[in-house]
Design an enzyme around this catalytic site. Structure first.
Site, PDB file in Angstrom:
ATOM      1  N   HIS A   1       0.821  -1.218   0.000  1.00 26.45           N
ATOM      2  CA  HIS A   1       0.000   0.000   0.000  1.00 26.45           C
ATOM      3  C   HIS A   1       0.854   1.268   0.000  1.00 26.45           C
ATOM      4  O   HIS A   1       0.368   2.366   0.278  1.00 26.45           O
ATOM      5  CB  HIS A   1      -0.960  -0.005   1.198  1.00 26.45           C
ATOM      6  CG  HIS A   1      -1.983  -1.105   1.124  1.00 26.45           C
ATOM      7  ND1 HIS A   1      -2.779  -1.466   2.181  1.00 26.45           N
ATOM      8  CD2 HIS A   1      -2.319  -1.934   0.113  1.00 26.45           C
ATOM      9  CE1 HIS A   1      -3.569  -2.473   1.822  1.00 26.45           C
ATOM     10  NE2 HIS A   1      -3.314  -2.787   0.587  1.00 26.45           N
TER      11      HIS A   1
ATOM     12  N   GLY B   1      -1.719  -9.163  12.710  1.00 28.07           N
ATOM     13  CA  GLY B   1      -2.247  -7.820  12.950  1.00 28.07           C
ATOM     14  C   GLY B   1      -3.022  -7.234  11.788  1.00 28.07           C
ATOM     15  O   GLY B   1      -2.976  -6.040  11.535  1.00 28.07           O
TER      16      GLY B   1
HETATM   17  N1  APR Z   1      -1.099  -7.149  17.749  1.00 28.49           N
HETATM   18  C1  APR Z   1      -1.664  -7.834  16.705  1.00 28.49           C
HETATM   19  N2  APR Z   1      -2.859  -7.480  16.130  1.00 28.49           N
HETATM   20  C2  APR Z   1      -3.495  -6.403  16.648  1.00 28.49           C
HETATM   21  C3  APR Z   1      -2.976  -5.658  17.746  1.00 28.49           C
HETATM   22  C4  APR Z   1      -1.719  -6.075  18.284  1.00 28.49           C
HETATM   23  N3  APR Z   1      -1.157  -5.438  19.318  1.00 28.49           N
HETATM   24  N4  APR Z   1      -3.866  -4.657  18.032  1.00 28.49           N
HETATM   25  C5  APR Z   1      -4.900  -4.780  17.136  1.00 28.49           C
HETATM   26  N5  APR Z   1      -4.677  -5.830  16.320  1.00 28.49           N
HETATM   27  C6  APR Z   1      -5.509  -6.325  15.216  1.00 28.49           C
HETATM   28  C7  APR Z   1      -6.984  -6.001  15.299  1.00 28.49           C
HETATM   29  O1  APR Z   1      -7.669  -6.971  16.073  1.00 28.49           O
HETATM   30  C8  APR Z   1      -7.404  -6.037  13.825  1.00 28.49           C
HETATM   31  O2  APR Z   1      -7.810  -7.346  13.450  1.00 28.49           O
HETATM   32  O3  APR Z   1      -5.056  -5.692  14.045  1.00 28.49           O
HETATM   33  C9  APR Z   1      -6.113  -5.698  13.077  1.00 28.49           C
HETATM   34  C10 APR Z   1      -6.103  -4.337  12.385  1.00 28.49           C
HETATM   35  O4  APR Z   1      -7.078  -4.394  11.378  1.00 28.49           O
HETATM   36  P1  APR Z   1      -7.429  -3.074  10.536  1.00 28.49           P
HETATM   37  O5  APR Z   1      -7.586  -1.923  11.432  1.00 28.49           O
HETATM   38  O6  APR Z   1      -8.557  -3.452   9.647  1.00 28.49           O
HETATM   39  O7  APR Z   1      -6.093  -2.805   9.685  1.00 28.49           O
HETATM   40  P2  APR Z   1      -5.537  -3.584   8.387  1.00 28.49           P
HETATM   41  O8  APR Z   1      -5.990  -4.998   8.353  1.00 28.49           O
HETATM   42  O9  APR Z   1      -4.104  -3.347   8.334  1.00 28.49           O
HETATM   43  O10 APR Z   1      -6.279  -2.761   7.223  1.00 28.49           O
HETATM   44  C11 APR Z   1      -5.970  -3.098   5.896  1.00 28.49           C
HETATM   45  O11 APR Z   1      -7.216  -1.203   5.109  1.00 28.49           O
HETATM   46  O12 APR Z   1      -7.733   0.912   5.635  1.00 28.49           O
HETATM   47  C12 APR Z   1      -7.032   0.167   4.740  1.00 28.49           C
HETATM   48  O13 APR Z   1      -5.090   0.641   3.490  1.00 28.49           O
HETATM   49  C13 APR Z   1      -5.550   0.469   4.792  1.00 28.49           C
HETATM   50  O14 APR Z   1      -3.681  -1.068   4.870  1.00 28.49           O
HETATM   51  C14 APR Z   1      -4.955  -0.802   5.405  1.00 28.49           C
HETATM   52  C15 APR Z   1      -5.955  -1.857   5.018  1.00 28.49           C
END
Ligand code: APR
Length: 250
Positions: free
Chosen positions: A118, A187
């Protein structure tokens, strides 16, 4: 924390490991996730901030937001989860780190081979002549920066909703998912495609797929294992468990 014997055995035998990370791996560094309780998308509207049309409509607003995120990211540091993946890169002959994060924390931790699907918030380029601009000084940023070459609008080098991923990069990430023996999904809520398709590609090609997250995700019902917990706590223990195994301590 006791890991399953299967996970330790699979990792100990693996030559090729592929990892997909999301915002959760940076949460313990103080970078907000997107969809969590305090998630960015709870406070801000992606349709106003993270797509090209919104940028053309109001580039100053979009830059205000990226300046806020860049400042936040510059003020934090990688955490033990990032560093554990650096150790894994040294351990496995074929290790591929694919991230959805634009926060540059994997590189700052020392990971060398990072597929930034990204993009990277520290980079910017001109939307007209595509010239990449040197490091933008945040405190000097007033409104939308312009290209010194052609006067075009400068945008952050991040992939916005509705935009294609860097084609070559995604193909390489898919190839790594196809050939890996173990795939770790760390994560990420695994809901944003095409990045979220990688663990399924790995599954289809016989990899042992593991979710590492404080909560179960959509992928959990397909993966072989879900290890519930924070990446910054689990990953160092996993690396430690592997070294203990190879020293025959366990
Ligand atoms: N360790 C591991 N996982 C964690 C922690 C932690 N300390 N804290 C939170 N999480 C988890 C949450 O439970 C959730 O499932 O991390 C995840 C984050 O998910 P999102 O907020 O949806 O982020 P992500 O999956 O990276 O989003 C994907 O979406 O918004 C777009 O481009 C953006 O790259 C991003 C993409």
């Amino acid at each position: 924390m006791k890991f399953s014997e299967t996970l330790i055995a699979k990792l100990s035998q693996a030559r090729s490991v592929c990892v997909l990370t999301g915002a959760g791996i940076s949460a313990e560094s103080g970078v907000p996730t997107f969809r969590g309780e305090e998630g960015l998308w709870k406070k801000f509207r992606p349709e106003e901030l993270a797509n090209f049309d919104a940028f053309i409509r109001n580039p100053d607003l979009v830059w205000e937001w990226y300046a806020y995120r860049r400042k936040l990211i510059q003020d934090v540091r990688p955490n033990p989860g990032h560093y554990a993946l650096v150790e894994m890169e040294e351990r496995f002959p074929d290790f591929t780190l694919v991230t959805q994060n634009v926060d540059n924390l994997h590189r700052r931790a020392g990971s060398r081979r990072v597929f930034e699907l990204h993009g990277n918030i520290e980079r910017s380029y001109c939307i007209e002549c595509r010239t990449f601009v040197p490091e933008l000084k945040l405190d000097e940023l007033k409104g939308t920066p312009r290209c010194e070459k052609c006067g075009g609008l400068i945008r952050p080098d991040v992939v916005w909703f509705g935009e294609l991923l860097p084609p070559g990069l995604f193909a390489e990430a898919e190839a790594a998912a196809m050939r890996c023996g173990v795939f770790l999904s760390i994560g990420t809520s695994a809901v944003v495609y095409p990045a979220a398709s990688l663990p399924y590609t790995a599954l289809e090609h016989g990899a042992y797929v593991v979710v590492i997250n404080p909560e179960r995700t959509d992928l959990s019902s397909h993966a072989q294992e879900t290890v519930l917990g924070k990446a910054g706590e689990i990953l160092p223990l996993l690396v430690h468990g592997l070294s203990a195994k190879s020293k025959g301590d366990v």
